[in-house]
Motif scaffolding. Structure first.
Motif, PDB file in Angstrom:
ATOM      1  N   VAL B 264       0.960  -1.210   0.131  1.00  0.00           N
ATOM      2  CA  VAL B 264      -0.044   0.075   0.072  1.00  0.00           C
ATOM      3  C   VAL B 264       0.926   1.147   0.031  1.00  0.00           C
ATOM      4  O   VAL B 264       1.886   1.380   0.817  1.00  0.00           O
ATOM      5  N   ALA B 265       0.612   2.256  -0.843  1.00  0.00           N
ATOM      6  CA  ALA B 265       1.495   3.329  -0.997  1.00  0.00           C
ATOM      7  C   ALA B 265       0.498   4.522  -1.335  1.00  0.00           C
ATOM      8  O   ALA B 265      -0.356   4.471  -2.214  1.00  0.00           O
ATOM      9  N   GLY B 266       0.566   5.640  -0.624  1.00  0.00           N
ATOM     10  CA  GLY B 266      -0.105   6.778  -0.745  1.00  0.00           C
ATOM     11  C   GLY B 266       0.212   7.981   0.231  1.00  0.00           C
ATOM     12  O   GLY B 266       1.366   7.780   0.723  1.00  0.00           O
ATOM     13  N   ALA B 267      -0.361   9.078   0.032  1.00  0.00           N
ATOM     14  CA  ALA B 267      -0.008  10.170   0.930  1.00  0.00           C
ATOM     15  C   ALA B 267      -1.179  11.179   1.145  1.00  0.00           C
ATOM     16  O   ALA B 267      -2.427  10.947   0.257  1.00  0.00           O
ATOM     17  N   GLY B 268      -1.201  11.926   1.965  1.00  0.00           N
ATOM     18  CA  GLY B 268      -2.378  13.001   2.100  1.00  0.00           C
ATOM     19  C   GLY B 268      -2.093  13.841   3.042  1.00  0.00           C
ATOM     20  O   GLY B 268      -0.852  14.230   3.237  1.00  0.00           O
ATOM     21  N   TYR B 269      -2.962  14.544   3.826  1.00  0.00           N
ATOM     22  CA  TYR B 269      -2.620  15.657   4.723  1.00  0.00           C
ATOM     23  C   TYR B 269      -3.434  15.390   6.034  1.00  0.00           C
ATOM     24  O   TYR B 269      -4.729  14.912   6.219  1.00  0.00           O
ATOM     25  N   GLY B 270      -3.110  16.080   7.072  1.00  0.00           N
ATOM     26  CA  GLY B 270      -3.647  15.953   8.551  1.00  0.00           C
ATOM     27  C   GLY B 270      -2.806  15.647   9.366  1.00  0.00           C
ATOM     28  O   GLY B 270      -1.418  15.749   9.311  1.00  0.00           O
ATOM     29  N   HIS B 271      -3.211  14.844  10.389  1.00  0.00           N
ATOM     30  CA  HIS B 271      -2.648  14.141  11.897  1.00  0.00           C
ATOM     31  C   HIS B 271      -2.282  12.907  11.273  1.00  0.00           C
ATOM     32  O   HIS B 271      -3.391  12.176  10.947  1.00  0.00           O
ATOM     33  N   TYR B 272      -1.120  12.546  11.561  1.00  0.00           N
ATOM     34  CA  TYR B 272      -0.652  11.002  11.407  1.00  0.00           C
ATOM     35  C   TYR B 272      -1.257  10.354  12.711  1.00  0.00           C
ATOM     36  O   TYR B 272      -0.962  10.673  13.877  1.00  0.00           O
ATOM     37  N   PHE B 273      -1.996   9.118  12.194  1.00  0.00           N
ATOM     38  CA  PHE B 273      -2.330   8.316  13.344  1.00  0.00           C
ATOM     39  C   PHE B 273      -1.419   7.146  13.574  1.00  0.00           C
ATOM     40  O   PHE B 273      -1.227   6.272  12.600  1.00  0.00           O
ATOM     41  N   VAL B 274      -0.685   6.965  14.547  1.00  0.00           N
ATOM     42  CA  VAL B 274      -0.247   5.948  14.736  1.00  0.00           C
ATOM     43  C   VAL B 274      -0.965   4.513  14.522  1.00  0.00           C
ATOM     44  O   VAL B 274      -2.042   4.309  15.254  1.00  0.00           O
ATOM     45  N   PRO B 275      -0.530   3.809  13.566  1.00  0.00           N
ATOM     46  CA  PRO B 275      -1.361   2.397  13.244  1.00  0.00           C
ATOM     47  C   PRO B 275      -1.652   1.468  14.379  1.00  0.00           C
ATOM     48  O   PRO B 275      -0.621   1.471  15.292  1.00  0.00           O
ATOM     49  N   GLY B 276      -2.691   1.007  14.545  1.00  0.00           N
ATOM     50  CA  GLY B 276      -2.752   0.188  15.737  1.00  0.00           C
ATOM     51  C   GLY B 276      -3.144   0.748  17.036  1.00  0.00           C
ATOM     52  O   GLY B 276      -4.568   0.716  17.531  1.00  0.00           O
ATOM     53  N   ALA B 277      -2.333   1.583  17.523  1.00  0.00           N
ATOM     54  CA  ALA B 277      -2.644   2.029  18.913  1.00  0.00           C
ATOM     55  C   ALA B 277      -3.725   3.470  18.916  1.00  0.00           C
ATOM     56  O   ALA B 277      -4.094   3.896  19.751  1.00  0.00           O
ATOM     57  N   ASN B 278      -3.452   3.965  17.427  1.00  0.00           N
ATOM     58  CA  ASN B 278      -4.535   4.984  17.331  1.00  0.00           C
ATOM     59  C   ASN B 278      -4.219   6.476  17.951  1.00  0.00           C
ATOM     60  O   ASN B 278      -5.233   7.112  18.238  1.00  0.00           O
ATOM     61  N   LEU B 279      -2.939   6.568  17.993  1.00  0.00           N
ATOM     62  CA  LEU B 279      -2.594   7.786  18.829  1.00  0.00           C
ATOM     63  C   LEU B 279      -2.248   8.974  17.795  1.00  0.00           C
ATOM     64  O   LEU B 279      -1.638   8.667  16.667  1.00  0.00           O
ATOM     65  N   ALA B 280      -2.826   9.847  17.942  1.00  0.00           N
ATOM     66  CA  ALA B 280      -2.685  11.046  16.936  1.00  0.00           C
ATOM     67  C   ALA B 280      -1.347  12.016  17.162  1.00  0.00           C
ATOM     68  O   ALA B 280      -1.445  12.297  18.242  1.00  0.00           O
ATOM     69  N   LEU B 281      -0.570  12.138  16.218  1.00  0.00           N
ATOM     70  CA  LEU B 281       0.422  13.200  16.367  1.00  0.00           C
ATOM     71  C   LEU B 281      -0.166  14.656  16.389  1.00  0.00           C
ATOM     72  O   LEU B 281      -1.336  14.738  15.683  1.00  0.00           O
ATOM     73  N   PRO B 282       0.350  15.389  17.127  1.00  0.00           N
ATOM     74  CA  PRO B 282      -0.378  16.681  17.401  1.00  0.00           C
ATOM     75  C   PRO B 282      -0.290  17.799  16.283  1.00  0.00           C
ATOM     76  O   PRO B 282      -0.712  18.974  16.422  1.00  0.00           O
TER      77      PRO B 282
END
Lengths: 274, 296
Positions: B264-282
């Motif tokens: 899977v490869a792609g890109a976008g914009y916004g806050h990165y969510f750590v996969p699995g733990a679902n923690l969002a970077l600020p």
């Protein structure tokens, strides 16, 4: 399909139950900060009273305050508590300087840290805490990620033992409220602590106590106390051979033999005492 | 090594290879080439065993990897003992140890609740544990994300995948709270919503667009005490608030699902969510989307 759903129903129910169990306190309780010490600090920064020509009374008050501090070592007690608080904050990776602002894009810490100290008692041989010796409680608070400059606490029938030089110990009695205004970062070394402290309550030694309200400021190596005069407050301190009184009309050097004061030439354009 | 074939022949070979890699249907395989007549034999041949499917796109969807299959990927290791259940662990959370002093053991299990040709429903439960002790203070962090996936085929090439996640978290004690900060993330109880549109162009190639939004959040409170010396006890009650509220992100990309490998490869914009733990970077930034896995 129904069997499949039934097979997994328990799993789904368990997940929902566990999620619901997560409900807890959504915010920490922030105890109110006593702000009176902030107004006191402004008196230390800009004394409101003039140093009077007859400085006998303020110099006597200065000596009395310093004698109380010397007898009880209240300054040492406060400095040690602040160093313990620093130790705990270091342990939580929290900022220990009120001037430290949160870094951008970093979590903002809110909450409080409280020290609950069982006083050491007047038995110099005792090395274990005894609740009968009373307690001192001190609280520091974080708002918007910053350590607040005001730290406060309460001493409850505290029989404290303060170690001094040459293995000796001073026995102090404290029962009252304490407020501290940090003049800099919390120091890990008690001898380097800079703060303004206000005390209200009973203070004394093993032999004598008195109910007093006073404040003092420690900026190593300087120790200052606030002294009331006719038109406000002046700030006094004692050096090697003389005292200093700092008022709205300037900073004066005072002889403890003659109880007279003179305006040093470096004073900030103030007039001599009338 | 000269290729003596004609240019049209070489082009046809290259296209055939590309079609095979991308899983495009072959005209020859369909037997509809002009001028070719396939005469049935007297008895029809036995049907060939079903061709192994491409690796399923199981991340952010209700799909599972399949019975007795082992998945080794950069975002997840999984094993499925049955068709409807898989379990595993997330390497990214283990890898946090390489950038901070915290080790995050973790495990997850995913179970399929419903499966029809056009609708699949799955649930996933995971657990992430972090020890934030140090010499002065003691504390632990536990994060349990509960996720429900719904995948539905709205048209023959188009799937929509819906996701709802409640991330339960608890901090016990009040250890080194700073250790819970990895690139500014905050341990919180959150609820997140996600949606992904998957446009399948062939067995191998799919285009996707995915969005995620943190609709609900409440910080975790760390409360705990410890002795500083025999006479002094410290009690802390601390809360770490996020620098950004209600993070969201959107990405788009391509998913390639070969027989044993997924990419899977792609890109976008916004806050990165750590996969699995679902923690969002600020912070808002370009969000990379990528995954690579091998299925055995």
């Amino acid at each position: 399909m129904g069997a499949l759903l039934a097979r997994h129903g328990a799993l789904a129910a368990a997940a929902v139950s566990a999620a619901a169990a997560g409900c807890g306190p959504s915010r920490v309780d922030l105890p109110p900060i006593p702000m009176e010490i902030v107004a006191v600090r402004s008196s230390y920064e800009s004394p409101t009273g003039d140093v009077p020509a007859d400085a006998v009374a303020p110099l006597a008050a200065l000596q009395s305050r310093l004698a109380t501090l010397d007898a009880t070592h209240l300054g040492d007690v406060v400095s040690t508590l602040l160093a313990s608080l620093r130790q705990r904050l270091d342990g939580s990776g929290l900022p220990t300087d009120p001037a430290t602002t949160p870094r951008e894009h970093r979590p903002i810490i809110v909450g409080s840290v409280t020290l609950d100290r069982t006083c050491r008692g007047w038995d110099d041989a005792r090395t274990t805490p005894d609740p009968a010796n009373g307690t001192i409680e001190v609280t520091g608070e974080y708002q918007s990620g910053m350590l607040q400059k005001v730290i406060w606490g309460t001493a409850t029938t505290c029989r404290e033992r303060v170690d001094v030089a040459n293995g000796a110990a001073v026995h102090a009695y404290l029962d009252g409220s304490l407020a501290v205004y940090l003049e800099g970062a919390l120091a890990s070394d008690p001898t380097q602590a800079s703060y303004l402290a206000g005390w209200s309550g009973t203070i004394g030694t093993e032999n004598a106590t008195a109910s007093v309200t006073f404040d003092f400021r420690v900026v190593p190596p300087q120790l200052e106390v606030r002294i009331p005069v006719a038109d406000g407050d002046v700030i006094g301190s004692i050096g090697a051979n003389m005292a200093t009184l700092r008022g709205a009309n300037g900073t004066y050097g005072c002889s403890l033999q003659t109880f007279t004061c003179e305006l040093p030439s470096v004073a900030r354009g103030a007039a001599p005492p009338p | 090594m000269n290729d003596r074939r004609s240019r049209p022949a070489r082009l046809a070979s290259a296209l055939a290879l590309a079609a095979t890699l991308l899983g495009l249907p072959s005209a020859r395989a369909r037997g509809d080439e002009v001028g070719v007549v396939v005469a049935p034999a007297a008895a029809p041949p036995a049907p060939a065993p079903p061709r192994p499917d491409a690796v399923p796109l199981d991340e952010n969807t209700a799909r599972l990897i399949g019975r007795h299959r082992l998945k080794l990927g950069v975002l997840a290791f999984d094993y499925a003992p049955t068709e409807w259940l898989s379990f595993g662990s997330d390497p990214p959370e283990w890898a946090i140890r390489s950038v901070t002093s915290v080790l995050v053991p973790n495990a997850h299990v995913k179970g399929q609740l419903l499966r029809t040709p056009s609708v699949e429903v799955s649930g996933r439960v995971a657990g992430y544990y972090a020890n934030i002790n140090n010499t002065e203070a003691h504390g632990h962090v536990l994060i349990l994300p509960f996720t429900l996936y719904l995948s539905t085929r709205v048209a023959r090439p188009l799937w929509l995948h819906f996701e709802g996640a409640y991330n339960w978290a608890r901090g016990s004690g009040a250890g080194d709270v700073a250790k819970t900060d990895v690139w500014g993330t905050v341990v919180m109880r959150t609820a997140q919503l996600g949606i992904m549109a998957e446009l399948r162009l062939s067995r191998v190639v799919a285009l996707f667009a995915r969005g995620r939004y943190q609709a609900y959040e409440t910080p975790v409170i760390f409360q705990g005490g410890g002795m500083i010396d025999p006479f002094t006890r410290a009690q802390a009650s601390l809360e770490a608030k996020p620098a950004a509220s209600h993070p969201a992100m959107g990405v788009a990309g391509v998913a390639l699902t070969w027989r044993h490998v997924g990419l899977v490869a792609g890109a976008g914009y916004g806050h990165y969510f750590v996969p699995g733990a679902n923690l969002a970077l600020p912070y808002n930034n370009v969000v990379p989307e990528g995954s690579l896995w091998v299925l055995f």
